[in-house]
Design an enzyme around this catalytic site. Structure first.
Site, PDB file in Angstrom:
ATOM      1  N   ASN A 195      38.629  43.313  47.519  1.00  0.00           N
ATOM      2  CA  ASN A 195      38.384  41.958  48.012  1.00  0.00           C
ATOM      3  C   ASN A 195      37.544  41.971  49.291  1.00  0.00           C
ATOM      4  O   ASN A 195      37.613  42.918  50.068  1.00  0.00           O
ATOM      5  CB  ASN A 195      39.709  41.243  48.280  1.00  0.00           C
ATOM      6  N   ASP A 251      37.694  39.127  51.297  1.00  0.00           N
ATOM      7  CA  ASP A 251      38.197  37.955  52.007  1.00  0.00           C
ATOM      8  C   ASP A 251      38.793  38.261  53.372  1.00  0.00           C
ATOM      9  O   ASP A 251      39.154  37.356  54.124  1.00  0.00           O
ATOM     10  CB  ASP A 251      39.211  37.186  51.158  1.00  0.00           C
ATOM     11  N   HIS A 286      34.389  46.979  48.947  1.00  0.00           N
ATOM     12  CA  HIS A 286      33.223  46.112  48.775  1.00  0.00           C
ATOM     13  C   HIS A 286      32.852  45.362  50.050  1.00  0.00           C
ATOM     14  O   HIS A 286      31.995  44.493  50.034  1.00  0.00           O
ATOM     15  CB  HIS A 286      33.469  45.127  47.631  1.00  0.00           C
ATOM     16  N   CYS A 345      26.133  53.248  66.230  1.00  0.00           N
ATOM     17  CA  CYS A 345      27.312  53.903  66.823  1.00  0.00           C
ATOM     18  C   CYS A 345      28.571  53.733  65.990  1.00  0.00           C
ATOM     19  O   CYS A 345      29.590  54.366  66.275  1.00  0.00           O
ATOM     20  CB  CYS A 345      27.549  53.397  68.245  1.00  0.00           C
ATOM     21  N   CYS A 378      25.060  45.068  68.908  1.00  0.00           N
ATOM     22  CA  CYS A 378      26.217  45.831  69.369  1.00  0.00           C
ATOM     23  C   CYS A 378      26.436  45.547  70.855  1.00  0.00           C
ATOM     24  O   CYS A 378      25.491  45.548  71.650  1.00  0.00           O
ATOM     25  CB  CYS A 378      25.989  47.321  69.141  1.00  0.00           C
ATOM     26  N   CYS A 421      24.312  51.155  73.547  1.00  0.00           N
ATOM     27  CA  CYS A 421      23.773  51.084  72.185  1.00  0.00           C
ATOM     28  C   CYS A 421      22.855  49.867  72.028  1.00  0.00           C
ATOM     29  O   CYS A 421      21.640  49.983  72.125  1.00  0.00           O
ATOM     30  CB  CYS A 421      24.921  51.039  71.178  1.00  0.00           C
ATOM     31  N   THR A 435      44.349  43.065  39.791  1.00  0.00           N
ATOM     32  CA  THR A 435      43.002  43.561  39.514  1.00  0.00           C
ATOM     33  C   THR A 435      42.836  43.833  38.027  1.00  0.00           C
ATOM     34  O   THR A 435      43.757  44.340  37.375  1.00  0.00           O
ATOM     35  CB  THR A 435      42.691  44.831  40.320  1.00  0.00           C
ATOM     36  N   ASN A 439      49.573  42.473  36.749  1.00  0.00           N
ATOM     37  CA  ASN A 439      48.410  41.620  36.518  1.00  0.00           C
ATOM     38  C   ASN A 439      48.715  40.655  35.376  1.00  0.00           C
ATOM     39  O   ASN A 439      49.503  40.975  34.482  1.00  0.00           O
ATOM     40  CB  ASN A 439      47.176  42.474  36.159  1.00  0.00           C
ATOM     41  N   GLN A 448      46.412  39.580  33.237  1.00  0.00           N
ATOM     42  CA  GLN A 448      45.601  39.971  32.088  1.00  0.00           C
ATOM     43  C   GLN A 448      45.825  41.445  31.767  1.00  0.00           C
ATOM     44  O   GLN A 448      46.220  42.217  32.641  1.00  0.00           O
ATOM     45  CB  GLN A 448      44.110  39.739  32.380  1.00  0.00           C
TER      46      GLN A 448
END
Length: 465
Positions: A115, A117, A134, A145, A167, A172, A210, A235, A237
């Site tokens: 996720n 989120d 992800h 850095c 940054c 940096c 998932t 799940n 499904q």
């Protein structure tokens, strides 16, 4: 401006109807499976949880393959659901907070999430015990850095692109990048390597919400099998990995996990959100030295040009100083300029009105004001202050409690910058079994409302060596 939700989904391809049908275990079977899962968790030495979009649907964020999922609605030519509240105010649900309880109890060793989120990190799972395969819609990272910045607003880009900020490390200063992958981006080794390591070490990998269809992420749980570990899938499904699992539970993830926590006699901790903002007071003497020209600004801690998304407006008034006109600041940046007599002391009273999704209308903060700015900076124990705020909020479940966590003095221009921490949401959870065998818990005691949604990035991705 952030990309629109539909715009961020514009590249989703037709993925077929696989996994859209929902299945439910009969109540008696469900209870038996919950007990089985609780026993597996209780005996486990290295529990790893692998999560997908299904754990966030109760938080107002839609999944993809369910009957009301994004891909399902697209295939049927139906419009995507409208967000009831801003995505940045989404609150972790039962499953998120139960994992925090398991981690604090020393049972849960690592979390792997597909996720974007940000709810795992917001819930309180330590960053070092979390792989966000992800990316995170609220995270920016410095490519130079490596410093990460967890924001209270949704980062405006996806695809590992440069954002509008740099940054904050003085040594940096590189341009920051978002962390959310586009379809063609490979899973980052920084997230993938610890995920693989913990799956190999795991004696139980618990897969929650998932479809286990997106490679290479979906193959991570299988790495536990080589060392004799077990896979459990919860799940609605069916998934391609069901045959590899020791236990498959078809039921709502929140109900299953709440039942497990009951069986283990573990409490689901409350979710208490603490947001930060800063108050900047800048002063200068008039040419004749009879007056003080000063500016007050309520600002974000995330940079000079960042908005404060949880504050809708600021009302300014003054103690016992009726001659000073009150002000209502309803546009960002929240800034007020005034001129007062030199050496005059009074209180500036700020009423902060919160935006939608916060757990209360607002709060009030008083600022003592005189021309003599303190020369002392304060660097307080932030973790201790946060914990005290959380303990207070848990005992008295209302938001608005606040505390100063830092104060800086700037000589030129003469300024005082005070950073405040404030409780903006409180959500508590309780669960129990009823005698009729149905799993039930009272309505969440929520100081606030359920929220919006966003793309939880998934599909086939490239893997890196």
């Amino acid at each position: 401006m952030s990309l629109g939700y539909a715009e961020k989904l514009s590249f989703i391809e037709d993925v077929g109807n696989v996994g859209m049908t929902e299945f439910f275990d009969p109540p008696k079977v469900l209870l038996e499976k919950i007990e089985q899962l609780a026993k597996l968790i209780e005996k486990s030495k290295h529990l790893v949880v692998f999560t997908g979009a299904g754990i966030s649907t109760s938080c107002g964020i839609p999944d993809f393959r369910g009957p009301k999922g994004i891909w399902t609605l697209q295939r049927e030519g139906k419009p995507l659901p409208e967000a009831s509240l801003p995505f940045h105010r989404a609150m972790p649900g039962v499953t998120h907070m139960a994992m925090v309880g398991l981690e604090k109890a020393g049972i849960l060793k690592f979390v792997i999430s597909q996720n974007v989120d940000g709810l795992h990190l917001r819930s309180g799972i330590p960053r070092e015990k979390l792989s966000e395969l992800h990316g995170n819609s609220f995270m920016e990272a410095c490519p130079s850095c490596g410093i990460e910045y967890f924001r209270d607003f949704e980062v405006e880009t996806i695809g590992l692109k440069e954002t509008s900020r740099r940054c904050s490390d003085a040594k940096c200063g590189a341009k920051l990048k978002d962390t959310v992958l586009d379809w063609e981006d490979a899973l980052p080794p920084k997230e993938m390597n610890p995920a693989e390591k913990h799956c190999r070490m795991a004696d139980v990998v618990l897969c929650l919400g998932t479809s286990l269809q997106i490679t290479p992420a979906c193959n991570l749980p299988l790495k536990s099998l080589r060392g004799g570990g077990k896979i459990v899938i919860v799940n609605l499904q069916k998934t391609p990995k069901d045959k590899k699992a020791s236990l498959v539970i078809h039921g709502f993830v929140d109900k299953v996990i709440a039942g497990v926590m009951d069986s283990l006699n573990l409490r689901i901790p409350p979710y208490i959100r603490i947001d930060l903002f800063q108050i900047i007071v800048t002063q200068s003497l008039s040419a004749d030295k009879k007056f003080v020209n000063w500016t007050l600004r309520v600002a974000s801690v995330h940079g000079p040009n960042a908005a404060v998304p949880f504050i809708k407006s600021v009302e300014v008034s003054f103690s016992e100083m009726q001659k000073y006109k009150t002000a209502s600041l309803d546009k960002q940046p929240f800034q007020l300029k005034r001129r007062t007599i030199t050496n005059e002391a009074f209180d500036i009273m700020l009423k902060l009105n919160f935006s939608d999704g916060c757990g209360c209308p607002g709060t009030q903060i008083n600022i003592p004001f005189d021309f003599k700015i303190s020369t002392k900076c304060l660097n307080l124990d932030k973790d201790a202050i946060f914990q005290k705020l959380k303990d207070t909020a848990a005992q008295d479940p209302r938001c608005g409690q606040n505390a100063v966590i830092e104060k800086q003095v700037i000589s030129s221009p003469k300024s005082e910058v005070t950073v405040h921490a404030i409780v903006t949401n409180i959500k508590t959870f309780e669960s129990h079994f009823q005698s009729n065998g149905d799993l039930k818990w009272p309505k969440d005691s929520v100081n606030g409302t359920e929220t919006s949604r966003k793309r939880s990035n998934s599909r086939k991705r490239k893997s890196r060596p």
